[in-house]
Design an enzyme around this catalytic site. Structure first.
Site, mmCIF file in Angstrom:
data_model
loop_
_atom_site.group_PDB
_atom_site.id
_atom_site.type_symbol
_atom_site.label_atom_id
_atom_site.label_comp_id
_atom_site.label_asym_id
_atom_site.label_seq_id
_atom_site.Cartn_x
_atom_site.Cartn_y
_atom_site.Cartn_z
ATOM 1 N N GLY C 42 0.869 -1.146 0.096
ATOM 2 C CA GLY C 42 0.065 -0.013 -0.132
ATOM 3 C C GLY C 42 0.925 1.230 -0.101
ATOM 4 O O GLY C 42 2.012 1.257 -0.371
ATOM 5 N N ALA C 44 2.394 2.807 2.784
ATOM 6 C CA ALA C 44 3.425 2.805 3.103
ATOM 7 C C ALA C 44 4.538 1.886 2.500
ATOM 8 O O ALA C 44 5.664 2.155 2.611
ATOM 9 C CB ALA C 44 3.454 2.480 4.559
ATOM 10 N N ARG C 337 -15.994 12.501 14.427
ATOM 11 C CA ARG C 337 -16.480 10.987 14.223
ATOM 12 C C ARG C 337 -17.019 10.189 15.273
ATOM 13 O O ARG C 337 -18.063 9.638 15.313
ATOM 14 C CB ARG C 337 -15.271 10.367 13.434
ATOM 15 C CG ARG C 337 -15.138 10.647 12.079
ATOM 16 C CD ARG C 337 -13.914 10.034 11.475
ATOM 17 N NE ARG C 337 -13.508 10.721 10.007
ATOM 18 C CZ ARG C 337 -12.868 10.024 9.385
ATOM 19 N NH1 ARG C 337 -11.852 9.426 9.707
ATOM 20 N NH2 ARG C 337 -12.573 10.818 7.933
#
Lengths: 253, 265, 647
Positions: C42, C44, C337
């Site tokens: 991904g 990283a 959130r």
């Protein structure tokens, strides 16, 4: 809802493969096509049979992993929708659904509905990049890019590399995929330096992988879940021809 | 040169060759059609046109053009064969169920229409150019009389060295050819397929050469459709006119009529 | 286990540059002698693999997908933060640092977060140079938007596909190195265990998922960038394949696991439709800018809506509870959130929920459409409305959308020091797989930033430092012939055999679902001592059942999705217990962790800075032995701890 499924099963790359028929009941109209297949797998496991192998991952239409030809159309009947975002409400109760893998020689079946899409990676590896060594970049706003140019590049960059274009093409051509990648980078000023090299290398790799040629019929565009347009192919043709002409006078390296 | 070969070995290079040769043929077809339509202007006009085609350029140049056109056909076909074979190889196992989403009938049938057109071209060349189709040589006095007619220009028979210049009676050959119902049917069918071939081919040509954008795509599609239909009508109208009796033989090659018309003026 | 964060001395703003100077270097000519394993492709992992290969190291990169381009970073929609201050609205490295620490509810490490803010600007430069088509203004300059309630516009975005575009940038850089032969890519390979030689991470054992062959891979060090563990909940916004196996296996080999209970629940997901749901889909939070969130005031009305007897549009204004606007008048529908998620859960628990399952609240655009017109709303949210309609079949222009919170991101992860090195020397951890930057709650548009910061600008230095310290004599000396590999491989194989041979009656998915339900109910949006203790027992029982009644059909010598899932679920079983233990240990409420015992009279989270300003790091002790807790004290020298208030 109740469904009759006709699904391609193939044990290994060398196996001939065949269709198997399954009856599946209690499918929710709200479930996605892949959730319906999950249900089938659970049913198979309960019967002690081997579950179905199919590629899938993000299930939100962006990773490009899912790849099923449903009733003769890659990703099924809904426009600009990946298999994972296709919902069962688009099918009729009692319907027979045929599910096949992508079919193209360069994308061979590994198992059941799973195909090997590594040619796409190799096309990118041969030139689908803008060389920018980590740490060497100038300030992001140093090169202004007209909004329209950035938008065109973005239109092309939306490709998720699923391979539906190849699957739908009567010639099993990978032109739409390659064109999207080429257009994304060739349109940007950052991609200008390697433009000719990139275009030549990627097309050569694409051809070398054994994909068919484009006959401009447009089935790829019709099934593309991200709506990549044939305009990209026109650009690839133009960029490739111009690169070849330049290459003729002075080799592009 | 090796570098350039890589172009013609690539799928795109081959398509570009098809597009370029296609363009030559598309333009030729239009010229051919306009020439043919002169049949409606009278026998003397089309006969004079045929004479000009043969005599304006020195014979080697004429052959050069002919060979060039044949070469275009040859390359066009050859590339099509190579690309078709590549496509076949790319999908050895087909789908059990396959549905077409947006491809047009014309686009999907290019190969079929192309093959029939090729057969037609052979027949057409044998039929009207070399006149070597058995029973249709157009040298028989009963079919075509006279074989040679005077070349008429501005209502006057053209004279050279005190003698009338004669030319082959193309007008009557065409009428005689199309009086055969089967031949006419084949011509009409072939031009219909040509229309189909052009409807996809003309817009596809711009796509392959990369000479279009989103704005021009619909326009080019429209132009291609118009072009295809124009060519179809322009060609098909002649056999139809013959079969319906609108066009009839003129054994004088238009000479009598021309003299009469010029006399009335 | 010794936790030394190795935070460099000196003022905050100079720590990273002085550390970079003090780090060991590897001579460019010697770099080719070192092998580095990167697991995960991904943001990283892909960025690290590409950058290290550019430097000259030999890299082996692993991903379980069929291509590195499909890692789940691809699914991030909103954007990426960077302290560029292109909008001249007062942003700075310090402000981004401050916002991130505060947003993380003061449970992250100052030095790491500051470095993250510091390199954020370089990330944007790097990505633009790679051809990432960020949104632009007509003048050709980069566009920004404000995101997740930030008061400055620092978010860069590429339509709704920022994650995809950034990943394609890293993927293209990686692909170039694969093409050059500097990176050997292993697609469809799943890491199943870590190999230690003399206490240092020196390789992995993986399974080739296509052939089923178990393979050994040796290197001079190992980087894990294997993402988060949200799938412990079964239903989450994660991809189907996301798993904790690599991180958990490393944990079992001695890597400390930090703050596993810190998970983020995202408030605007599409509700669950039924039993066979496999995945939850997130919709951009930006919807909350114009949509009003409500639920029916009384449960009878809600029941009628659920039964389809009442059209929500016919519910009168008096019968609607716009609960966020009511409870948090100043932030209203834009409350953070965790707060919005919890409020929705409370209502649904009270029977006021809608959707067929009763787990949903309305996100209503009726007023916005009346105010701004349908066209304006379509311009702003057209693609999101389309996506909603595709999934649910409802038209949000005429029927209010329904939303429900879903697990989205996990802040916890393997413990790492300032160098992103875990407690196992030579084992580096980047991206969501580590714990380092987000504390107890992650701010919107910060995940992409962290993944790329780790991959492009931190690991390439700190890994070089580790290799430089090890010295050139050790380079490439460990091979797969080393006995350590044999032992680990034997362990992996016997576990595979065990999974295949249980011969029970229940599928891996059914166990996963049951596990997910326990964790979601007891270790989800609201946690309690009683619930967590019960959950630990339930999970232990379920684990026993799993190992005695699992049925895996098919064979191990090829693609077998059932076997893959079984292995992952087995690790989630053990890991789920660890999450619950961590949640039980942390007797406070902070960020995504809400303990019902620790709340104010008004039902707000009550942090306990006195006793819990530390990172909880767990050390594995054995299969049936409770893990040991270690604490890394969090020292705030530049920021004063304050209570978050959104009233």
């Amino acid at each position: 809802m109740k469904l009759n499924l006709r699904i391609w099963r193939q044990k290994s790359p060398l196996d001939k493969g065949r269709f198997e028929e399954y009856a599946l009941d209690n499918v929710s109209e709200d479930s996605s096509f892949l959730e319906m297949l999950d249900l089938l797998c659970e049913q198979l496991v309960a019967e002690g049979k081997e579950a179905l192998a199919f590629d899938h991952d993000c299930r939100e239409g962006i990773c490009g992993m899912c790849a099923l030809t449903i009733n003769g159309i890659p990703h099924g009947p809904e426009k600009q929708t990946t298999t994972c975002q296709l919902h069962m409400r688009h099918f009729k109760d009692g319907e027979t659904i045929t599910v096949e893998p992508w079919r193209a020689k360069p994308l061979p079946v590994i198992k059941d509905l799973v195909v090997d899409r590594s040619p796409f990676d190799r096309i990118i590896q041969s030139g689908g990049f803008i060389s920018a060594r980590t740490g060497s970049a100038v300030d992001a706003n140093a090169v202004p890019i007209p909004k329209q140019t950035a938008d065109t590049a973005m239109d092309a960059a939306a490709c998720i590399g699923c391979g539906a274009c190849v699957a739908a093409c009567p010639n099993a051509s990978a032109m739409l995929f390659t064109a999207a990648k080429v257009s994304h980078m060739n349109n940007l000023p950052q991609g200008e330096v390697e433009k000719d090299r990139r275009t030549l290398a990627m097309v050569t790799t694409m051809d070398g992988e054994g994909f068919g040629g484009c006959t401009n019929v447009g089935e790829c565009e019709a099934v593309c879940p991200k709506g990549i347009s044939l305009d990209m192919i026109a650009q690839l043709n133009r960029d490739y021809t111009s690169a070849q002409v330049k290459n003729f006078f002075e080799p592009v390296s | 040169m090796v570098l350039f070969c890589s172009f013609f070995n690539s799928t795109i290079g081959r398509k570009v060759l098809m597009a370029v040769t296609g363009l030559v043929l598309v333009l030729f077809v239009m010229g051919h059609m306009l020439g043919n339509l002169q049949i409606f202007l009278g026998a003397e006009v089309i006969n004079a046109y045929a004479y000009k085609l043969h005599h304006v350029l020195p014979t080697p140049a004429l052959w050069g053009i002919r060979l060039f056109l044949l070469l275009c056909v040859g390359v066009h076909v050859w590339m099509a064969v190579l690309l078709t074979l590549a496509s076949r190889r790319a999908r050895p196992a087909g789908y059990a169920v396959k549905r077409v989403v947006q491809a047009t009938y014309a686009a999907r049938t290019m190969r079929m229409s192309g093959i029939i057109l090729l057969a037609f071209i052979f027949f057409h060349l044998a039929h009207f150019t070399t006149r070597s189709v058995p029973g249709m040589e157009y040298n028989d006095e009963r079919v075509l009389s006279p074989n040679e007619v005077s070349l008429v220009k501005h209502g006057q028979a053209v004279m050279k060295d005190g003698e009338k210049v004669t030319t082959f009676n193309v007008h009557d050959m065409m009428v005689a050819g199309f009086e055969n119902g089967l031949v006419s049917a084949f011509y009409i069918l072939a031009t219909g397929l040509l229309c189909l071939h052009l409807v996809h081919g003309v817009s596809s040509m711009f796509q392959t050469l990369g000479l279009r954008n989103a704005t021009w795509l619909p326009r080019l599609n429209y132009i291609a459709r118009f072009y295809g239909w124009a060519v179809f009508l322009g060609f098909a109208i002649i056999p139809i006119a013959v079969l319906t009796g609108v066009l009839e033989k003129d054994p004088t090659g238009g000479e009598t009529q021309a003299i009469e018309t010029s006399a009335t003026h | 286990m010794k936790l030394d964060a190795k935070i460099p001395a000196g003022p905050l703003s100079e720590k990273w540059s002085s550390h970079k100077f003090n780090m060991k270097l590897v001579n460019p000519a010697n770099r080719r002698k070192y092998n580095i394993i990167v697991v995960g492709s991904g943001l990283a992992g892909g960025a690290a693999a590409a950058s290290l290969a550019e430097q000259g190291y030999n890299v082996s990169s692993f991903c379980y997908q069929d291509s590195p381009r499909r890692a789940h970073s691809i699914a991030a929609q909103g954007g990426i933060n960077a302290a560029k201050n292109y909008q001249n609205d007062g942003d700075s490295v310090h402000r981004l640092f401050y916002d991130t620490v505060k947003g993380g509810d003061y449970r992250s490490r100052e030095a790491n977060v500051y470095r993250l803010a510091e390199v954020s600007a370089d990330i944007i430069d790097q990505c633009v140079a790679q051809g990432v088509p960020f949104a632009r203004e007509y003048g050709g300059l980069l566009a920004n938007r404000s995101f997740g309630g930030a008061q400055v516009s620092r978010t860069f975005y590429a339509r709704g596909q920022t994650g995809q575009q950034l990943l394609l940038g890293a993927y293209s850089a990686l692909s170039k190195q694969i093409g050059l032969g500097k990176v050997k890519m292993y697609n469809r390979h799943e890491m199943l265990d870590l190999v230690l030689v003399d206490g240092h991470a020196k390789g992995i054992v993986a399974r080739n998922m296509t052939t089923g062959v178990i393979t050994r891979h040796a290197a001079d060090c190992v980087i894990l960038a294997t993402g988060g563990y949200g799938n412990a909940f079964f239903l989450s916004t994660n991809a189907q394949g996301c798993n904790v196996t690599a991180a958990y296996r490393a944990h079992k080999r001695g890597a400390g696991f930090a703050n596993p209970c810190f998970t983020q629940i995202h408030p605007t997901c599409i509700p669950v439709h039924g039993e066979n749901q496999s995945k939850l889909t997130l919709m951009s939070e930006s919807l909350r800018n114009d949509g009003r969130i409500w639920a029916p005031k009384d449960s009878a009305t809600a029941a009628k809506i659920r039964a389809g007897e009442l059209n929500p549009n016919d519910v009168s204004e008096d019968d609607r509870d716009y609960y966020l606007e009511r409870k948090y008048p100043s932030f209203g529908n834009l409350a953070p959130r965790d707060i919005s998620s919890r409020a929705a859960k409370e209502l649904c628990d009270a029977g006021q929920g809608v959707a067929s399952t009763g787990l949903g609240v309305f996100l209503d655009f009726r007023d916005a459409i009346q105010r701004d017109g349908k066209q304006a709303i379509e311009e702003r949210y057209g693609n999101l409305f389309e996506m909603y309609q595709r999934i649910t079949g409802d038209d949000p222009y005429s029927t209010p959308m329904m939303i429900f919170p879903a697990v989205h991101y996990t802040m916890g992860g393997l413990w790492v020091d300032y160098n992103l090195e875990s407690t196992i020397p030579g084992l580096f951890v980047g991206g969501e797989a580590n714990f380092s930057d987000h504390g107890a709650n992650r701010l919107g548009a910060s995940a992409l930033m962290q993944g790329l910061a780790d991959g492009y600008f931190v690991l390439p230095y700190t890994v070089g430092n580790y290799l430089g310290e090890a010295g050139i004599a050790s380079a490439g000396t460990i091979t797969i012939e080393h006995p350590a590999f044999e032992a680990v491989e034997a362990g992996v194989k016997s576990r595979m055999d065990q999974l295949m041979s249980i011969g029970g009656t229940q599928s891996p998915r059914s166990f996963h679902k049951r596990l997910g339900k326990i964790i979601w109910d007891e270790c989800g949006m609201a946690r309690s001592r009683e619930g967590l203790e019960g959950a630990i027992e339930q999970i232990q029982a379920l684990r026993k059942e799993f190992w005695s009644d699992l049925r895996v059909t098919g064979d191990a010598d090829g693609i077998n999705p059932e076997l893959e899932r079984a292995g992952r679920v087995a690790d989630f079983m053990e890991f789920g217990e660890l999450m619950c233990r961590d949640a039980l240990m942390r007797e406070e409420s902070c960020g995504g962790h809400f303990r019902v015992e620790y709340q104010t009279d008004e039902g707000e989270a009550l942090r306990n800075d006195e006793d819990y300003t530390f990172v909880g790091v767990w050390e594995y002790q054995g299969d049936d032995i409770a893990p040991a807790l270690h604490k890394e004290a969090l020292i705030y020298e530049n920021i004063t701890l304050a209570t978050r208030s959104y009233k």
